[in-house]
Design a protein around this motif. Structure first.
Motif, PDB file in Angstrom:
ATOM      1  N   GLY A  84      33.224   5.239  25.553  1.00  0.00           N
ATOM      2  CA  GLY A  84      32.978   5.924  26.823  1.00  0.00           C
ATOM      3  C   GLY A  84      32.508   4.977  27.906  1.00  0.00           C
ATOM      4  N   ALA A  85      31.665   4.000  27.527  1.00  0.00           N
ATOM      5  CA  ALA A  85      31.168   3.048  28.515  1.00  0.00           C
ATOM      6  C   ALA A  85      32.298   2.181  29.067  1.00  0.00           C
ATOM      7  N   VAL A  86      33.191   1.718  28.185  1.00  0.00           N
ATOM      8  CA  VAL A  86      34.290   0.852  28.628  1.00  0.00           C
ATOM      9  C   VAL A  86      35.286   1.633  29.475  1.00  0.00           C
ATOM     10  N   LEU A  87      35.707   2.799  29.008  1.00  0.00           N
ATOM     11  CA  LEU A  87      36.647   3.604  29.792  1.00  0.00           C
ATOM     12  C   LEU A  87      36.021   4.059  31.109  1.00  0.00           C
ATOM     13  N   ALA A  90      30.127  13.341  14.950  1.00  0.00           N
ATOM     14  CA  ALA A  90      29.101  12.703  14.126  1.00  0.00           C
ATOM     15  C   ALA A  90      28.122  13.739  13.577  1.00  0.00           C
ATOM     16  N   ALA A  91      27.731  14.690  14.420  1.00  0.00           N
ATOM     17  CA  ALA A  91      26.837  15.760  13.953  1.00  0.00           C
ATOM     18  C   ALA A  91      27.510  16.599  12.870  1.00  0.00           C
ATOM     19  N   ALA A  92      28.815  16.844  13.014  1.00  0.00           N
ATOM     20  CA  ALA A  92      29.542  17.609  12.000  1.00  0.00           C
ATOM     21  C   ALA A  92      29.565  16.879  10.662  1.00  0.00           C
ATOM     22  N   LEU A  93      29.726  15.562  10.699  1.00  0.00           N
ATOM     23  CA  LEU A  93      29.691  14.790   9.466  1.00  0.00           C
ATOM     24  C   LEU A  93      28.333  14.908   8.767  1.00  0.00           C
ATOM     25  N   ALA A 120      32.784  14.294  22.456  1.00  0.00           N
ATOM     26  CA  ALA A 120      33.535  14.656  21.260  1.00  0.00           C
ATOM     27  C   ALA A 120      33.096  13.848  20.049  1.00  0.00           C
ATOM     28  N   THR A 121      32.860  12.558  20.221  1.00  0.00           N
ATOM     29  CA  THR A 121      32.437  11.737  19.086  1.00  0.00           C
ATOM     30  C   THR A 121      31.010  12.076  18.656  1.00  0.00           C
ATOM     31  N   ALA A 122      30.154  12.438  19.604  1.00  0.00           N
ATOM     32  CA  ALA A 122      28.793  12.853  19.239  1.00  0.00           C
ATOM     33  C   ALA A 122      28.822  14.144  18.426  1.00  0.00           C
ATOM     34  N   TRP A 132      27.650   5.262  13.022  1.00  0.00           N
ATOM     35  CA  TRP A 132      28.623   4.331  13.598  1.00  0.00           C
ATOM     36  C   TRP A 132      29.614   5.052  14.504  1.00  0.00           C
ATOM     37  N   LEU A 133      30.056   6.242  14.099  1.00  0.00           N
ATOM     38  CA  LEU A 133      30.994   7.002  14.926  1.00  0.00           C
ATOM     39  C   LEU A 133      30.373   7.335  16.280  1.00  0.00           C
ATOM     40  N   ALA A 134      29.128   7.805  16.276  1.00  0.00           N
ATOM     41  CA  ALA A 134      28.476   8.136  17.545  1.00  0.00           C
ATOM     42  C   ALA A 134      28.321   6.891  18.418  1.00  0.00           C
ATOM     43  N   ALA A 135      27.942   5.760  17.801  1.00  0.00           N
ATOM     44  CA  ALA A 135      27.776   4.531  18.577  1.00  0.00           C
ATOM     45  C   ALA A 135      29.115   4.025  19.106  1.00  0.00           C
TER      46      ALA A 135
END
Length: 707
Positions: free
Chosen positions: A537-540, A641-644, A636-638, A528-531
């Protein structure tokens, strides 16, 4: 939750009965279709053929009651074909020593993997397995096996024919899904009046999109008032959030906040009115608070009028509500213009879904997959139960593996609640039907008639409770198999005992080889975090490059984020019912940390919804630095998510640096305007969300600076 508490909760859930009933007309239609098949089969070919035909018609009819947005005819035909193939192969294998257990194991594994396609596919596949066990008892010749298979398929074909010539509530599922979406928006609007940061439930939107995905036949016959309304609902949601939020909407206190609450209350009434009209296909009724949906009412003071982004959000909201009302009202075709909201969603025919279904199954063919583990567990339990009954020489030994097949599900709560419900329902159903047989001594024709009545009862109680439905199904099987020779009392005792054996084996197998959702919560959170990061990112990115507004990137990212959030919520709901402590399976993140992290990612998603409500037009001036910050946010969010997933620390220091640089760039450029103010406010909310996430999942070390 302890094992005793979890078992108590599942027993209570399994034995709980609702007052809801399936539509009596639909239940009657399904029972009539079975009667149309079974009575001629009994007259022309005898009890064995009647049993195969009745089983095929019953299971195919059950498929038409599943929660699916496909035409009921195609569901009945597909189920009939599956039943015919399973019956034919079963009859062939039972005549070859050692072949039937192998076929049973393979078919059970395939039935378990069918859950990767969807719940309806999993349920129907399990039913084909149970039919194979019931009707396949003695070796026969190839032509006879083919005949039994065709009779099962014929049952499905007759169900499809009856659905075609006796249609009812053809668009009920689609209407309910769309109406639920508008009702959910109405509830959301009311909650926003008191809690401006409330979240909306994603599930109705997901179901509405599935309902709006149509086959070519459905697209030609869809009621006109169902076209276009889902797209409007999708745009109402961010407009509601943008109006209520104190950072980009109405001020937190004062006359404008009171005005915003009035608009939200009126919007809730309008949305409720739309939901009722859609659900019941009735004319749209005007709401009592409709005058509140006027921004420039004469009695308004200048102080109370909404201004800036809040005013634009309210205007957009009111425009969308009026457009939805006009779209639904088709009485004056000359004055009503139906908006076109993107291309229509197309659902391919069933036979074209085979490659897609195969890809879905392949993705789950890995040891860590919950569906794969369920398939292995199901194959093992069903095969062991069958072989045990054979070794013990039990005449009705198929009841044990059949019970295991019908009970087992991929998660703990469903497996145990259905297990206890099936045990109770089978005991009651077999006892009552056996008492009737002992008292009346019905002949073949009366037994078949009683079986058809029980089928109608099973269809009628599909929504009432699994225990009651199982009692009807067990009675149906007893009456149906009662047309063959045997001792009713002895047969009843054997069936009850074997049902208990199969149910206990299934429950023990799940306890020994569990698939805990608790252990997968961190994985669902990371997805969910990655999505959510891609959505943000798409909106900004559109603020930085307004020309990208019509590219569809925002829409796709929103759907991915919504789906990921829904999967996490479902996993949490299932984990709450599991008798396992989180720390025993996921020592890196406690349940409290996951709950806090979920709130933080929810704030991130909500921040982006607010930004989406104020997307600039394609020809608007770009916000300096927004595109670069959007790209850094995705990255950063990707990484987080990998760190989690791997149990490492989550660090957003690079994103903080990028945000500071963006703020400095905006200040140096002297950028002004509503788009800049909204983008900056949204960016700060995003940074607050990632800071909360960092704190929530931190395992050691001090709080990062600037959090």
């Amino acid at each position: 939750m302890s094992w005793s508490a979890a078992l108590g909760a599942t027993v209570k859930a399994g034995l709980h009965l609702d007052r809801r009933l399936t539509s009596p007309k639909r239940a009657l239609r399904g029972a009539v279709a079975v009667a149309v098949v079974v009575f001629p089969a009994l007259a022309l070919a005898g009890p064995a053929a009647a049993t195969s035909a009745a089983m095929g018609a019953f299971i195919a009819g059950t498929a038409t009651f599943q929660r699916s947005f496909r035409p009921r005819v195609s569901l009945a035909v597909a189920a009939g074909i599956g039943l015919g193939v399973s019956t034919f192969l079963g009859y062939l294998a039972v005549g070859v020593p050692g072949a039937f257990p192998v076929l049973l194991a393979v078919w059970a594994f395939g039935a378990g993997m069918a859950w990767s396609i969807g719940p309806s596919s999993g349920v129907v596949a399990a039913n084909t397995l149970s039919v194979m066990l019931v009707v396949v008892q003695l070796p026969v010749s190839v032509p006879t096996a083919l005949g039994h298979g065709l009779l099962c398929a014929l049952g499905g074909a007759v169900q499809a024919l009856v659905v075609t010539v006796w249609p009812m509530d053809s668009w009920r599922a689609q209407r309910d899904a769309l109406a639920d979406t508008y009702a959910s928006l109405a509830d959301y609007a009311r909650r926003l009046r008191q809690d401006p940061t409330a979240h909306v439930d994603p599930e109705p939107f997901i179901l509405a999109r599935q309902a709006a995905t149509l086959t070519p036949w459905q697209a030609r016959h869809r009621p006109p008032e169902l076209a276009g309304l889902r797209g409007i609902a999708e745009r109402v949601r961010p407009a509601l959030a943008a109006l209520a939020d104190p950072k980009v909407g109405a001020p937190e206190e004062g006359p404008q906040r009171d005005r915003a609450r009035e608009v939200l209350a009126a919007s809730a009434e309008a949305l409720d009115s739309l939901a009722r009209a859609i659900r019941h296909a009735e004319p749209l009724r005007a709401t009592r608070s409709a005058p509140a949906l006027t921004l420039l009412a004469p009695e308004e003071t200048a102080e109370a009028r909404l201004t800036g982004p809040a005013r634009r959000a309210a205007r957009r909201l009111i425009t969308l509500l009026r457009r939805a009302a006009d779209t639904f009202d088709k009485q004056d075709q000359e004055t009503v213009s139906t908006p076109t909201v993107g291309p229509g969603l197309r659902r391919p025919p069933l036979f074209r879904l085979v490659p897609t279904a195969w890809q879905a199954v392949r993705r789950q063919l890995q040891p860590r997959s919950a569906v794969f583990q369920h398939a292995v567990r199901l194959a093992g339990v069903v095969t062991v139960a069958y072989l045990t009954a054979k070794l013990l020489g039990l005449h009705h030994g198929y009841w044990a593996p059949m019970t295991a097949a019908m009970v087992m599900r991929p998660d703990f709560a469903q497996t145990y609640s259905r297990g206890f419900a099936r045990l109770a329902g089978t005991v009651v159903g077999v006892a009552l039907s056996t008492a009737v047989v002992q008292a009346l001594h019905p002949g073949q024709w009366l037994s078949v008639a009683l079986a058809v009545v029980c089928i109608g009862g099973a269809y009628l109680t599909l929504r009432t409770g699994y225990a009651l439905m199982t009692a009807c199904v067990s009675s149906y099987v007893v009456f149906l198999l009662g047309i063959q020779l045997g001792e009713p009392y002895r047969t009843a005792v054997d069936r009850v005992g074997l049902t208990l054996v199969g149910g206990v084996v299934a429950l023990l197998a799940y306890a020994l080889f569990p698939t805990w959702q608790t252990a997968r919560l961190a994985e669902r959170l990371a997805e969910w975090l990655a999505a959510a990061g891609r959505y943000a990112g798409a909106v900004l990115g559109v603020f930085g490059e307004p020309a990208r507004r019509g590219s569809g990137e925002v829409r796709k990212a929103l759907l991915d984020s919504r789906e990921a959030r829904s999967e996490l919520l479902q996993a949490i709901e299932r984990a709450d019912a599991e008798p396992v402590r989180h720390s025993a399976h996921s020592p890196e993140l406690s349940r409290k940390q996951i709950d806090r992290a979920r709130a933080a990612v929810g704030l991130l998603g909500r921040s982006v919804v607010l930004l989406e409500a104020h997307l600039p037009e394609a020809d608007a001036a770009p916000v300096p630095g927004a595109a670069e910050f959007a790209e850094e946010l995705r990255y950063a969010t990707a990484i987080a998510a990998a760190a989690l997933l791997v149990g490492q620390e989550v660090d957003f220091e690079g994103l903080r640096k990028a945000h500071r640089q963006w703020e400095e760039q905006l200040a140096a450029a002297g950028a002004e305007g509503d788009a800049v103010r909204v983008a900056r406010a949204g960016g700060r909310l995003v940074m607050q969300a990632v800071g909360d996430l960092e704190k929530a999942v931190r395992r050691r070390g001090p709080v990062p600076s600037g959090a």
